[in-house]
Every structure is written in C-alpha cells, then in structure tokens.
Enzyme design. Structure first.
Site, PDB file in Angstrom:
ATOM      1  N   TYR A   1     -30.331 -57.135  18.347  1.00 30.88           N
ATOM      2  CA  TYR A   1     -29.852 -56.522  17.112  1.00 30.88           C
ATOM      3  C   TYR A   1     -30.912 -56.601  15.999  1.00 30.88           C
ATOM      4  O   TYR A   1     -31.294 -55.577  15.407  1.00 30.88           O
ATOM      5  CB  TYR A   1     -28.543 -57.184  16.648  1.00 30.88           C
ATOM      6  CG  TYR A   1     -28.221 -56.803  15.235  1.00 30.88           C
ATOM      7  CD1 TYR A   1     -27.691 -55.548  14.945  1.00 30.88           C
ATOM      8  CD2 TYR A   1     -28.532 -57.658  14.177  1.00 30.88           C
ATOM      9  CE1 TYR A   1     -27.461 -55.162  13.637  1.00 30.88           C
ATOM     10  CE2 TYR A   1     -28.309 -57.276  12.870  1.00 30.88           C
ATOM     11  CZ  TYR A   1     -27.768 -56.039  12.605  1.00 30.88           C
ATOM     12  OH  TYR A   1     -27.555 -55.646  11.321  1.00 30.88           O
TER      13      TYR A   1
ATOM     14  N   CYS B   1     -15.545 -47.261   8.091  1.00 29.56           N
ATOM     15  CA  CYS B   1     -14.870 -47.562   9.360  1.00 29.56           C
ATOM     16  C   CYS B   1     -14.767 -49.092   9.433  1.00 29.56           C
ATOM     17  O   CYS B   1     -15.410 -49.738  10.252  1.00 29.56           O
ATOM     18  CB  CYS B   1     -15.686 -46.996  10.529  1.00 29.56           C
ATOM     19  SG  CYS B   1     -14.720 -46.776  12.024  1.00 29.56           S
TER      20      CYS B   1
ATOM     21  N   GLY C   1     -24.077 -71.926   6.274  1.00 32.01           N
ATOM     22  CA  GLY C   1     -23.608 -72.207   7.627  1.00 32.01           C
ATOM     23  C   GLY C   1     -24.559 -71.708   8.707  1.00 32.01           C
ATOM     24  O   GLY C   1     -25.575 -71.078   8.412  1.00 32.01           O
TER      25      GLY C   1
ATOM     26  N   CYS D   1     -14.899 -40.226   5.558  1.00 31.97           N
ATOM     27  CA  CYS D   1     -15.883 -40.479   6.603  1.00 31.97           C
ATOM     28  C   CYS D   1     -16.660 -39.188   6.911  1.00 31.97           C
ATOM     29  O   CYS D   1     -16.062 -38.133   7.147  1.00 31.97           O
ATOM     30  CB  CYS D   1     -15.178 -40.968   7.862  1.00 31.97           C
ATOM     31  SG  CYS D   1     -16.316 -41.231   9.232  1.00 31.97           S
TER      32      CYS D   1
ATOM     33  N   ASP E   1     -24.604 -53.834  16.240  1.00 26.11           N
ATOM     34  CA  ASP E   1     -23.770 -54.986  15.872  1.00 26.11           C
ATOM     35  C   ASP E   1     -22.304 -54.551  15.870  1.00 26.11           C
ATOM     36  O   ASP E   1     -21.969 -53.445  16.314  1.00 26.11           O
ATOM     37  CB  ASP E   1     -24.198 -55.540  14.501  1.00 26.11           C
ATOM     38  CG  ASP E   1     -23.874 -54.576  13.357  1.00 26.11           C
ATOM     39  OD1 ASP E   1     -23.510 -53.407  13.640  1.00 26.11           O
ATOM     40  OD2 ASP E   1     -23.970 -54.990  12.200  1.00 26.11           O
TER      41      ASP E   1
ATOM     42  N   GLU F   1     -31.296 -59.649   7.352  1.00 22.18           N
ATOM     43  CA  GLU F   1     -30.513 -59.462   8.580  1.00 22.18           C
ATOM     44  C   GLU F   1     -30.052 -60.796   9.152  1.00 22.18           C
ATOM     45  O   GLU F   1     -28.931 -60.918   9.641  1.00 22.18           O
ATOM     46  CB  GLU F   1     -31.316 -58.688   9.629  1.00 22.18           C
ATOM     47  CG  GLU F   1     -31.537 -57.217   9.295  1.00 22.18           C
ATOM     48  CD  GLU F   1     -30.237 -56.430   9.146  1.00 22.18           C
ATOM     49  OE1 GLU F   1     -29.187 -56.874   9.640  1.00 22.18           O
ATOM     50  OE2 GLU F   1     -30.284 -55.371   8.494  1.00 22.18           O
TER      51      GLU F   1
HETATM   52 FE1  SF4 Z   1     -14.024 -44.498  11.831  1.00 21.86          FE
HETATM   53 FE2  SF4 Z   1     -14.779 -42.205  10.707  1.00 21.86          FE
HETATM   54 FE3  SF4 Z   1     -13.523 -42.169  13.029  1.00 21.86          FE
HETATM   55 FE4  SF4 Z   1     -12.183 -42.829  10.848  1.00 21.86          FE
HETATM   56  S1  SF4 Z   1     -13.106 -40.867  11.267  1.00 21.86           S
HETATM   57  S2  SF4 Z   1     -12.111 -43.884  12.806  1.00 21.86           S
HETATM   58  S3  SF4 Z   1     -13.734 -43.901   9.691  1.00 21.86           S
HETATM   59  S4  SF4 Z   1     -15.536 -43.051  12.639  1.00 21.86           S
END
Ligand code: SF4
Length: 359
Positions: free
Chosen positions: A127, A202, A88, A213, A145, A44
């Site tokens: 996070y 996404c 970095g 998705c 995040d 992480e």
């Molecule tokens: Fe993001 Fe899924 Fe919504 Fe598309 S459908 S904007 S990939 S959350």
C-alpha cells in the site's frame, strides 16, 4: 470472479470522473501541499489506523523536529518515541527510522525512485509503496487500502472476500492495468482521488453519500441497491481481555516509571509499574512490598480501560504516596513526563489529573 460488470471497462470510465471530482473537491491537507517523498511517506505511515484530524498536529510536530530523512535517521530513540507518543502502533515509528537509515546508507540519502526499492524499505508494504510511487514519482502503481477496496467492490459488485491476500493482489493487478492506461502526470492524483472518495463519500461507517459521488451512474452496487453488502469481510475475532493493577507511585513530586522490554507490545517505551490481575486497595499495597518503596498511603483507586486492536486492557489504577525511591524504577517529574518520557496512552490514562496537569 463474482462480478456483474466488466471491471476494466467500468474502471476505465470511472477514472476521468474521479480525477475531475478530486480536482474540485479535495480536502486541503498539509501533506498534499507538495509531493516530497519524505512528506508523503510520513503521512501515509501516520494515517495507517489513525484519523486525519488526529494526525495533523503529529505531522506538523514531527516535521518541525525532524525536517528531513537525515534528521530522522539520526534521531535519539526516546525523542522519536516522544514524537510518536499517543499515536499508537509504535513499530511504525521504529520502522520509519530504520527505513530512513536504509535511505542514508543504501541510497546516498536520496529517497529511491522505483517501486521495488521503495517496497524494500523497512515498514513499507504494497500500500505505502504504491502511494509513494504514484504520488511522488507518477509510477503506475496503485495503493490499495480499505478505502479503495470499498469503492472498488461497490463499483463492481465484487463479492470476493477482501481479507484474502489473493483477492487483494488480484484487485491491485486489475488497478495496475488501469493506472498504466491513465495519462502520465495523473497517476498520483488517481491514487489520491480513490482514497479521498473512500474517505469522504463512499464512507467506511454508515451510508455512503451516493448522491454526490462522481461514479454513481457507473456503480453496480448502487444500481442493485446492495451497497451495504460490500466489501465482503471475514468475521472479526473478538478481542482478548487482560487485567492489570497499575501503580502510580509518587514520592515527593516524582513518579516511578520503567522501560518495557525491547520486543512485544509497546516495545522499548516507558510504562508504569504494574502487576497481573486486579486488586482491591489493601491487597494492592500489600503486593508491592518487594519493591521497597517504603510506607504507602493510598490517594486514589479507579478503573481504566484501553483498547488495542486485538487486546483490551482492564486496569485498576492505584495512586500511592510512597517514602522511598528504589533504583529499580526511574523517577520522573510531571514536567519530564510531559516533555521527555514517552508513556503510551494505555498508561497515561491511568495518571490522575494532578500529575498530568499539576497547575
Ligand atoms: Fe460508493 Fe459511489 Fe457507489 Fe455510492 S455510488 S456506493 S458512494 S461508489
């Protein structure tokens, strides 16, 4: 809250879809092969500001050299910096070691098990504490995040500015309630699923892959065709530009390096000697007379640029053959540069190929 959906209900419905999608689609990543806190924590920290593909070889090399928290806590500073060279944000490595020392002294060498104790370790913010708590100990603590914020704000059409700490806190609290309702044994998977969805579907750059998705039928931004409006961010400040003349002073096969100060940018790492401002060839030679490196012969002069988060370095890299090795510098061979001396990328890009690859 400026949202068109009931966030709790939307999120509740999204959780099982994301868990199932993750089980079927997750990438095989080295740090996902176990849930050992040291491994999850290290990955992480390395993944902050750094791409997965870039992290993989560093992660393997780091664990080979420092296989456990005790080894990390006892590692020599220069060895640690060399292991981190090129990644970095070197304060990450320094904090890793500080935290390892805290684990050894305050927790008897065992990684702490509560969110508060994990959050109290050096370099660990909300996070990372959420990620380690949920993934390693199944605690109901989300890890929020950029990836998670993107999924969250799109799913709910949440138009608040995600750069505002109060907004992030509120999103974290909302997710915490959802995590608390999520069955035991799956909280870490939920953290990973949210991150994975943000990283691979996404996505941060370009159009999201909504057609694959798992929460597309719940997504408000998709329904309203407003995906590109989320997440709402503050306008970025432009970067400051700094100019330097960087010297590759070569005497025989050795070149001059020096340690940077213990605080500030690239603290405690090695650097090439340099002066403020950019010089032309003769000026570059004239202006280092006080360094007493003897007669200088110009080999090459070229421009290099390195971009940090908030600063751009515009450099003129001047390669000079010199005749003396004054003690103000440390003189290293190309082999030492390759294996021992942690020279950050900003300076390494100034080196000519003949030094980085003498064969
Ligand atoms: Fe993001 Fe899924 Fe919504 Fe598309 S459908 S904007 S990939 S959350």
């Amino acid at each position: 809250m400026n949202t068109k959906a009931n966030p709790n209900e939307q999120l509740r419905c999204a959780v099982p879809l994301m868990l199932q999608w993750f089980a079927e689609n997750q990438r095989d990543l080295p740090w996902r092969r176990d849930r050992i806190p040291y491994h999850v924590w290290l990955s992480e920290i390395m993944l902050q500001q750094t791409r997965v593909e870039a992290v993989k070889p560093y992660y393997a090399r780091f664990l080979a050299a420092l296989p456990d928290i005790k080894a990390l806590s006892e590692c020599e500073h220069d060895t640690l910096m060399k292991l981190w060279e090129g990644l970095g944000y070197y304060s990450r490595a320094r904090n890793l070691q500080k935290a390892a020392q805290q684990v050894m002294t305050k927790h008897g060498g065992e990684f702490p098990h509560t969110y508060e104790e994990i959050r109290a370790l050096a370099g660990i913010g909300d996070y990372t504490a959420g990620a380690v708590s949920s993934i390693c100990f199944d605690l109901p603590e989300p890890a929020v995040d950029g990836n998670v914020l993107r999924v969250y704000t799109r799913l709910l059409c949440d138009a608040r500015c995600t750069d505002e700490p109060a907004v992030r806190r509120d999103i974290r609290e909302t997710l915490r309630k959802i995590y608390a309702e999520t069955p035991e044994g799956t909280r870490g998977t939920l953290t990973q699923a949210l991150m994975e969805l943000g990283a691979t579907v996404c996505v941060p750059n370009g159009a999201p892959h909504c057609q694959c998705c798992p929460v597309r039928d719940l997504c408000e931004a998709r329904r309203c065709d407003t995906v590109s409006q989320y997440p709402v961010r503050k306008e970025k400040k432009s970067r400051r530009t700094e100019e330097y003349t960087v010297y590759i002073l070569q005497c025989g096969e050795k070149i001059a390096v020096q340690k940077r100060p213990d605080s500030g940018l690239l603290a405690g790492l090695w650097e090439l000697p340099h002066l403020d401002g950019r010089r032309k060839a003769q000026q570059a030679i004239d202006d280092i007379a006080a360094w007493r490196t003897g007669a200088a012969e110009l080999i090459s002069l070229r421009s290099c640029t390195h971009i940090f988060t908030h600063i751009e370095w515009h450099m003129t890299a001047v390669h000079l053959l010199v005749t003396k090795m004054p003690e103000r510098f440390t003189w290293v061979t190309p082999e030492q540069l390759a294996s021992e001396t942690a020279l950050p990328t900003a300076f390494r890009i100034c080196l000519p190929d003949i030094i980085t690859d003498p064969n």
